[in-house]
Motif scaffolding. Structure first.
Motif, PDB file in Angstrom:
ATOM      1  N   ASP A  22       0.862  -1.181   0.000  1.00 11.79           N
ATOM      2  CA  ASP A  22       0.000   0.000   0.000  1.00 11.79           C
ATOM      3  C   ASP A  22       0.896   1.227   0.000  1.00 11.79           C
ATOM      4  OD1 ASP A  22      -2.370  -1.459   0.153  1.00 11.79           O
ATOM      5  OD2 ASP A  22      -2.520  -1.276   2.339  1.00 11.79           O
ATOM      6  N   TYR A  23       0.364   2.363  -0.395  1.00 11.05           N
ATOM      7  CA  TYR A  23       1.171   3.566  -0.352  1.00 11.05           C
ATOM      8  C   TYR A  23       0.342   4.800  -0.051  1.00 11.05           C
ATOM      9  CZ  TYR A  23      -0.123   3.976  -5.362  1.00 11.05           C
ATOM     10  OH  TYR A  23      -0.781   4.047  -6.561  1.00 11.05           O
ATOM     11  N   ILE A  24       1.057   5.786   0.502  1.00 13.11           N
ATOM     12  CA  ILE A  24       0.467   7.089   0.788  1.00 13.11           C
ATOM     13  C   ILE A  24       1.269   8.151   0.040  1.00 13.11           C
ATOM     14  CG2 ILE A  24      -0.343   6.322   3.048  1.00 13.11           C
ATOM     15  CD1 ILE A  24       1.905   8.090   4.281  1.00 13.11           C
ATOM     16  N   VAL A  25       0.668   9.311  -0.118  1.00 10.56           N
ATOM     17  CA  VAL A  25       1.328  10.432  -0.788  1.00 10.56           C
ATOM     18  C   VAL A  25       1.431  11.589   0.195  1.00 10.56           C
ATOM     19  CG1 VAL A  25       1.156  12.124  -2.668  1.00 10.56           C
ATOM     20  CG2 VAL A  25       0.438   9.749  -3.053  1.00 10.56           C
ATOM     21  N   ILE A  26       2.602  12.181   0.257  1.00 13.08           N
ATOM     22  CA  ILE A  26       2.777  13.439   0.978  1.00 13.08           C
ATOM     23  C   ILE A  26       2.950  14.505  -0.090  1.00 13.08           C
ATOM     24  CG2 ILE A  26       4.126  14.739   2.643  1.00 13.08           C
ATOM     25  CD1 ILE A  26       4.904  12.045   3.896  1.00 13.08           C
ATOM     26  N   ALA A  27       2.101  15.528  -0.038  1.00  9.49           N
ATOM     27  CA  ALA A  27       1.988  16.456  -1.164  1.00  9.49           C
ATOM     28  C   ALA A  27       2.188  17.912  -0.762  1.00  9.49           C
ATOM     29  CB  ALA A  27       0.602  16.308  -1.793  1.00  9.49           C
ATOM     30  N   ASP A  28       2.627  18.690  -1.747  1.00  9.45           N
ATOM     31  CA  ASP A  28       2.676  20.135  -1.584  1.00  9.45           C
ATOM     32  C   ASP A  28       1.267  20.703  -1.789  1.00  9.45           C
ATOM     33  OD1 ASP A  28       2.223  20.313  -4.397  1.00  9.45           O
ATOM     34  OD2 ASP A  28       4.358  20.516  -4.810  1.00  9.45           O
ATOM     35  N   ILE A  29       1.153  22.022  -1.702  1.00 13.42           N
ATOM     36  CA  ILE A  29      -0.182  22.624  -1.783  1.00 13.42           C
ATOM     37  C   ILE A  29      -0.808  22.550  -3.174  1.00 13.42           C
ATOM     38  CG2 ILE A  29       0.148  24.191   0.157  1.00 13.42           C
ATOM     39  CD1 ILE A  29       0.697  26.427  -1.874  1.00 13.42           C
ATOM     40  N   GLY A  30      -0.008  22.270  -4.198  1.00 15.54           N
ATOM     41  CA  GLY A  30      -0.528  22.314  -5.558  1.00 15.54           C
ATOM     42  C   GLY A  30      -0.915  20.985  -6.172  1.00 15.54           C
ATOM     43  N   LEU A  31      -0.534  19.872  -5.548  1.00 15.72           N
ATOM     44  CA  LEU A  31      -0.819  18.571  -6.166  1.00 15.72           C
ATOM     45  C   LEU A  31      -2.324  18.307  -6.176  1.00 15.72           C
ATOM     46  CD1 LEU A  31       0.721  16.051  -7.332  1.00 15.72           C
ATOM     47  CD2 LEU A  31       0.225  14.972  -5.141  1.00 15.72           C
ATOM     48  N   PRO A  32      -2.899  18.012  -7.341  1.00 23.23           N
ATOM     49  CA  PRO A  32      -4.334  17.715  -7.367  1.00 23.23           C
ATOM     50  C   PRO A  32      -4.635  16.381  -6.689  1.00 23.23           C
ATOM     51  CG  PRO A  32      -3.363  17.385  -9.549  1.00 23.23           C
ATOM     52  CD  PRO A  32      -2.280  17.939  -8.669  1.00 23.23           C
ATOM     53  N   VAL A  33      -5.765  16.337  -6.012  1.00 24.16           N
ATOM     54  CA  VAL A  33      -6.206  15.115  -5.338  1.00 24.16           C
ATOM     55  C   VAL A  33      -7.300  14.488  -6.197  1.00 24.16           C
ATOM     56  CG1 VAL A  33      -7.256  14.155  -3.256  1.00 24.16           C
ATOM     57  CG2 VAL A  33      -5.627  16.057  -3.078  1.00 24.16           C
ATOM     58  N   PRO A  34      -7.056  13.273  -6.696  1.00 28.76           N
ATOM     59  CA  PRO A  34      -8.065  12.634  -7.548  1.00 28.76           C
ATOM     60  C   PRO A  34      -9.365  12.365  -6.790  1.00 28.76           C
ATOM     61  CG  PRO A  34      -5.953  11.486  -7.694  1.00 28.76           C
ATOM     62  CD  PRO A  34      -5.850  12.458  -6.557  1.00 28.76           C
ATOM     63  N   SER A  97       7.849  10.570 -14.246  1.00 23.67           N
ATOM     64  CA  SER A  97       7.427  11.912 -14.653  1.00 23.67           C
ATOM     65  C   SER A  97       6.337  12.404 -13.698  1.00 23.67           C
ATOM     66  CB  SER A  97       6.883  11.896 -16.079  1.00 23.67           C
ATOM     67  OG  SER A  97       5.611  11.267 -16.112  1.00 23.67           O
ATOM     68  N   HIS A  98       6.157  13.704 -13.649  1.00 22.65           N
ATOM     69  CA  HIS A  98       5.113  14.269 -12.786  1.00 22.65           C
ATOM     70  C   HIS A  98       3.731  13.776 -13.222  1.00 22.65           C
ATOM     71  CE1 HIS A  98       3.442  16.960  -9.836  1.00 22.65           C
ATOM     72  NE2 HIS A  98       2.747  17.616 -10.754  1.00 22.65           N
ATOM     73  N   GLU A  99       3.547  13.609 -14.521  1.00 20.60           N
ATOM     74  CA  GLU A  99       2.266  13.082 -15.014  1.00 20.60           C
ATOM     75  C   GLU A  99       2.030  11.661 -14.519  1.00 20.60           C
ATOM     76  OE1 GLU A  99      -0.330  14.668 -16.457  1.00 20.60           O
ATOM     77  OE2 GLU A  99       0.930  16.416 -16.041  1.00 20.60           O
ATOM     78  N   GLU A 100       3.070  10.818 -14.564  1.00 22.17           N
ATOM     79  CA  GLU A 100       2.948   9.453 -14.022  1.00 22.17           C
ATOM     80  C   GLU A 100       2.680   9.498 -12.523  1.00 22.17           C
ATOM     81  OE1 GLU A 100       5.749   6.280 -16.031  1.00 22.17           O
ATOM     82  OE2 GLU A 100       6.806   8.212 -15.823  1.00 22.17           O
ATOM     83  N   PHE A 101       3.366  10.401 -11.826  1.00 18.92           N
ATOM     84  CA  PHE A 101       3.173  10.547 -10.389  1.00 18.92           C
ATOM     85  C   PHE A 101       1.698  10.820 -10.083  1.00 18.92           C
ATOM     86  CE2 PHE A 101       3.128  12.589  -6.309  1.00 18.92           C
ATOM     87  CZ  PHE A 101       4.151  11.979  -5.591  1.00 18.92           C
ATOM     88  N   LYS A 102       1.115  11.750 -10.810  1.00 16.86           N
ATOM     89  CA  LYS A 102      -0.305  12.071 -10.589  1.00 16.86           C
ATOM     90  C   LYS A 102      -1.190  10.861 -10.875  1.00 16.86           C
ATOM     91  CE  LYS A 102      -0.214  15.948 -13.028  1.00 16.86           C
ATOM     92  NZ  LYS A 102      -0.633  17.215 -13.656  1.00 16.86           N
ATOM     93  N   HIS A 103      -0.807  10.059 -11.852  1.00 15.82           N
ATOM     94  CA  HIS A 103      -1.563   8.841 -12.147  1.00 15.82           C
ATOM     95  C   HIS A 103      -1.504   7.866 -10.955  1.00 15.82           C
ATOM     96  CE1 HIS A 103      -3.346   5.632 -14.535  1.00 15.82           C
ATOM     97  NE2 HIS A 103      -2.365   4.859 -14.144  1.00 15.82           N
ATOM     98  N   TYR A 104      -0.314   7.704 -10.360  1.00 16.72           N
ATOM     99  CA  TYR A 104      -0.161   6.823  -9.200  1.00 16.72           C
ATOM    100  C   TYR A 104      -1.011   7.293  -8.021  1.00 16.72           C
ATOM    101  CZ  TYR A 104       3.884   4.644 -11.467  1.00 16.72           C
ATOM    102  OH  TYR A 104       4.708   3.981 -12.338  1.00 16.72           O
ATOM    103  N   CYS A 105      -1.222   8.592  -7.921  1.00 17.60           N
ATOM    104  CA  CYS A 105      -2.006   9.142  -6.810  1.00 17.60           C
ATOM    105  C   CYS A 105      -3.429   8.586  -6.775  1.00 17.60           C
ATOM    106  CB  CYS A 105      -2.054  10.666  -6.891  1.00 17.60           C
ATOM    107  SG  CYS A 105      -0.485  11.457  -6.488  1.00 17.60           S
ATOM    108  N   GLN A 106      -3.919   8.142  -7.916  1.00 18.89           N
ATOM    109  CA  GLN A 106      -5.284   7.626  -7.989  1.00 18.89           C
ATOM    110  C   GLN A 106      -5.501   6.385  -7.133  1.00 18.89           C
ATOM    111  OE1 GLN A 106      -6.121   7.103 -12.169  1.00 18.89           O
ATOM    112  NE2 GLN A 106      -5.863   9.279 -12.591  1.00 18.89           N
ATOM    113  N   LYS A 107      -4.420   5.661  -6.811  1.00 18.16           N
ATOM    114  CA  LYS A 107      -4.548   4.434  -6.019  1.00 18.16           C
ATOM    115  C   LYS A 107      -3.948   4.572  -4.625  1.00 18.16           C
ATOM    116  CE  LYS A 107      -5.194   1.502  -9.881  1.00 18.16           C
ATOM    117  NZ  LYS A 107      -5.248   0.174 -10.356  1.00 18.16           N
ATOM    118  N   ALA A 108      -3.636   5.793  -4.231  1.00 20.36           N
ATOM    119  CA  ALA A 108      -3.074   6.019  -2.896  1.00 20.36           C
ATOM    120  C   ALA A 108      -4.143   5.779  -1.836  1.00 20.36           C
ATOM    121  CB  ALA A 108      -2.549   7.444  -2.783  1.00 20.36           C
ATOM    122  N   LYS A 109      -3.712   5.311  -0.682  1.00 20.18           N
ATOM    123  CA  LYS A 109      -4.638   5.141   0.446  1.00 20.18           C
ATOM    124  C   LYS A 109      -5.072   6.495   0.982  1.00 20.18           C
ATOM    125  CE  LYS A 109      -4.839   0.706   0.591  1.00 20.18           C
ATOM    126  NZ  LYS A 109      -6.089   0.001   0.345  1.00 20.18           N
TER     127      LYS A 109
END
Length: 136
Positions: A22-34, A97-109
């Motif tokens: 499983d994974y979590i994301v720690i984000a800055d203020i600008g990262l979109p949340v899916p 890439s940042h685009e791939e990173f945002k894609h991975y965010c879709q499955k974050a806990k």
């Protein structure tokens, strides 16, 4: 009342519920949340709490087997990249890439939003397994 460690009940629960891979994301203020991915918003104002502060506290309480960052961090936020390399010298650090990173965010806990306002101050922390002391 909890005596030490993470006092934020939402973060403590997420970490307690993580399983291997499983994974979590720690984000800055600008990262979109899916849509559909829970967000724990810690941002109080620009820079508070910082990405580093949140990464440090969570890494003290989470078994991490791998970290993923966006490739753009290397050039556009070198201080944060060097911090991540130094802090997690013994843990594999992968880039995408940042685009791939945002894609991975879709499955974050969960995505934990900090007050960080420097670009690309985001990471994925992949849960490992901590077997600790065993009973006999």
């Amino acid at each position: 009342m909890k005596k030490s460690g993470i006092l934020n009940s939402h973060i403590a629960k997420v970490l307690a519920d993580l399983g291997h891979t499983d994974y979590i994301v720690i984000a800055d203020i600008g990262l979109p949340v899916p849509d559909g991915v829970p967000k724990i918003d810690l941002a109080l104002t620009y820079g508070v709490p910082s990405f580093r502060d949140v990464v440090h506290v969570i890494s003290e309480d989470m078994e991490i087997e791998q970290i993923t960052i966006a490739e753009e961090m290397v050039q556009q936020n070198e201080d944060t990249f060097l911090y991540m390399q130094d802090k997690f010298a013994s843990i594999p650090l992968s880039r995408c890439s940042h685009e791939e990173f945002k894609h991975y965010c879709q499955k974050a806990k969960v995505i934990i939003r900090t007050g960080e306002s420097r670009p690309y101050a985001n990471c994925i922390l992949h849960a490992g397994v901590h077997f600790g002391a065993t009973q006999q």
